[in-house]
Motif scaffolding. Sequence first.
Motif, PDB file in Angstrom:
ATOM      1  N   PHE A  34     -24.998 100.856 -62.149  1.00 42.83           N
ATOM      2  CA  PHE A  34     -25.068 101.797 -63.268  1.00 42.83           C
ATOM      3  C   PHE A  34     -23.748 101.804 -64.030  1.00 42.83           C
ATOM      4  CE2 PHE A  34     -24.709 106.051 -65.130  1.00 42.83           C
ATOM      5  CZ  PHE A  34     -25.895 106.128 -65.820  1.00 42.83           C
ATOM      6  N   GLU A  35     -22.632 101.825 -63.311  1.00 42.38           N
ATOM      7  CA  GLU A  35     -21.326 101.825 -63.962  1.00 42.38           C
ATOM      8  C   GLU A  35     -21.066 100.502 -64.686  1.00 42.38           C
ATOM      9  OE1 GLU A  35     -18.614 102.958 -60.885  1.00 42.38           O
ATOM     10  OE2 GLU A  35     -19.087 105.068 -61.128  1.00 42.38           O
ATOM     11  N   GLY A  36     -21.590  99.397 -64.155  1.00 41.02           N
ATOM     12  CA  GLY A  36     -21.467  98.114 -64.831  1.00 41.02           C
ATOM     13  C   GLY A  36     -22.192  98.106 -66.166  1.00 41.02           C
ATOM     14  N   THR A  43     -17.845  99.149 -73.947  1.00 35.86           N
ATOM     15  CA  THR A  43     -16.827  98.225 -74.442  1.00 35.86           C
ATOM     16  C   THR A  43     -17.374  97.219 -75.438  1.00 35.86           C
ATOM     17  OG1 THR A  43     -17.185  96.611 -72.685  1.00 35.86           O
ATOM     18  CG2 THR A  43     -15.562  98.364 -72.264  1.00 35.86           C
ATOM     19  N   GLY A  44     -18.657  96.932 -75.363  1.00 32.21           N
ATOM     20  CA  GLY A  44     -19.228  95.902 -76.213  1.00 32.21           C
ATOM     21  C   GLY A  44     -18.882  94.507 -75.718  1.00 32.21           C
ATOM     22  N   GLY A  45     -18.296  94.432 -74.525  1.00 30.98           N
ATOM     23  CA  GLY A  45     -17.926  93.144 -73.951  1.00 30.98           C
ATOM     24  C   GLY A  45     -19.148  92.359 -73.510  1.00 30.98           C
ATOM     25  N   GLN A  46     -18.951  91.090 -73.286  1.00 29.29           N
ATOM     26  CA  GLN A  46     -20.036  90.253 -72.814  1.00 29.29           C
ATOM     27  C   GLN A  46     -20.198  90.418 -71.310  1.00 29.29           C
ATOM     28  OE1 GLN A  46     -19.180  86.314 -74.166  1.00 29.29           O
ATOM     29  NE2 GLN A  46     -19.328  86.886 -76.308  1.00 29.29           N
ATOM     30  N   TRP A  47     -21.404  90.124 -70.823  1.00 29.60           N
ATOM     31  CA  TRP A  47     -21.678  90.275 -69.398  1.00 29.60           C
ATOM     32  C   TRP A  47     -20.724  89.429 -68.569  1.00 29.60           C
ATOM     33  CZ3 TRP A  47     -24.243  94.298 -67.900  1.00 29.60           C
ATOM     34  CH2 TRP A  47     -25.272  94.811 -68.671  1.00 29.60           C
ATOM     35  N   ARG A  48     -20.385  88.234 -69.038  1.00 28.35           N
ATOM     36  CA  ARG A  48     -19.513  87.354 -68.258  1.00 28.35           C
ATOM     37  C   ARG A  48     -18.077  87.872 -68.190  1.00 28.35           C
ATOM     38  NH1 ARG A  48     -20.546  83.626 -72.865  1.00 28.35           N
ATOM     39  NH2 ARG A  48     -18.730  83.754 -74.207  1.00 28.35           N
ATOM     40  N   GLU A  49     -17.709  88.833 -69.032  1.00 28.04           N
ATOM     41  CA  GLU A  49     -16.380  89.424 -69.025  1.00 28.04           C
ATOM     42  C   GLU A  49     -16.287  90.668 -68.134  1.00 28.04           C
ATOM     43  OE1 GLU A  49     -15.801  90.188 -73.143  1.00 28.04           O
ATOM     44  OE2 GLU A  49     -15.371  88.112 -73.621  1.00 28.04           O
ATOM     45  N   MET A  50     -17.387  91.024 -67.505  1.00 28.39           N
ATOM     46  CA  MET A  50     -17.433  92.241 -66.700  1.00 28.39           C
ATOM     47  C   MET A  50     -16.472  92.149 -65.519  1.00 28.39           C
ATOM     48  SD  MET A  50     -20.682  94.061 -64.904  1.00 28.39           S
ATOM     49  CE  MET A  50     -21.428  94.349 -66.484  1.00 28.39           C
ATOM     50  N   PRO A  51     -15.694  93.202 -65.265  1.00 25.68           N
ATOM     51  CA  PRO A  51     -14.783  93.206 -64.116  1.00 25.68           C
ATOM     52  C   PRO A  51     -15.529  93.018 -62.800  1.00 25.68           C
ATOM     53  CG  PRO A  51     -14.319  95.049 -65.583  1.00 25.68           C
ATOM     54  CD  PRO A  51     -15.592  94.427 -66.063  1.00 25.68           C
ATOM     55  N   GLN A  52     -14.901  92.365 -61.839  1.00 28.02           N
ATOM     56  CA  GLN A  52     -15.502  92.072 -60.533  1.00 28.02           C
ATOM     57  C   GLN A  52     -15.880  93.337 -59.764  1.00 28.02           C
ATOM     58  OE1 GLN A  52     -16.449  88.869 -60.950  1.00 28.02           O
ATOM     59  NE2 GLN A  52     -16.077  88.692 -58.782  1.00 28.02           N
ATOM     60  N   GLU A  53     -15.234  94.451 -60.033  1.00 25.47           N
ATOM     61  CA  GLU A  53     -15.521  95.685 -59.290  1.00 25.47           C
ATOM     62  C   GLU A  53     -16.948  96.182 -59.478  1.00 25.47           C
ATOM     63  OE1 GLU A  53     -13.582  99.220 -61.736  1.00 25.47           O
ATOM     64  OE2 GLU A  53     -12.346  97.419 -61.722  1.00 25.47           O
ATOM     65  N   PHE A  54     -17.650  95.675 -60.502  1.00 32.86           N
ATOM     66  CA  PHE A  54     -19.027  96.086 -60.749  1.00 32.86           C
ATOM     67  C   PHE A  54     -20.024  95.133 -60.112  1.00 32.86           C
ATOM     68  CE2 PHE A  54     -16.891  97.882 -64.615  1.00 32.86           C
ATOM     69  CZ  PHE A  54     -16.879  99.184 -64.145  1.00 32.86           C
ATOM     70  N   GLY A  55     -19.559  94.102 -59.465  1.00 35.91           N
ATOM     71  CA  GLY A  55     -20.440  93.156 -58.798  1.00 35.91           C
ATOM     72  C   GLY A  55     -20.870  92.013 -59.699  1.00 35.91           C
ATOM     73  N   ALA A  56     -21.667  91.147 -59.132  1.00 35.44           N
ATOM     74  CA  ALA A  56     -22.115  89.962 -59.894  1.00 35.44           C
ATOM     75  C   ALA A  56     -23.227  90.312 -60.847  1.00 35.44           C
ATOM     76  CB  ALA A  56     -22.585  88.896 -58.912  1.00 35.44           C
TER      77      ALA A  56
END
Length: 56
Positions: A34-36, A43-56
């Motif tokens: 949910f937080e991911g 942020t409007g960021g791309q999925w591939r830019e998501m921080p590792q703390e949110f999982g794969a």
Amino acid sequence: MTRAQLTDEEWVFIEPYLPIGAYGPYPERLRQQFEGVMWRFRTGGQWREMPQEFGA
């Protein structure tokens, strides 16, 4: 903790309103997922830019 993460009080308020299906296991990482999603839309960021703390 990123700005997209919820406090424990916020999570306690939101969790009962999330639609969980009647079939299948309860997602073990529901809060992390949910937080991911929140991070992505805030942020409007791309999925591939998501921080590792949110999982794969």
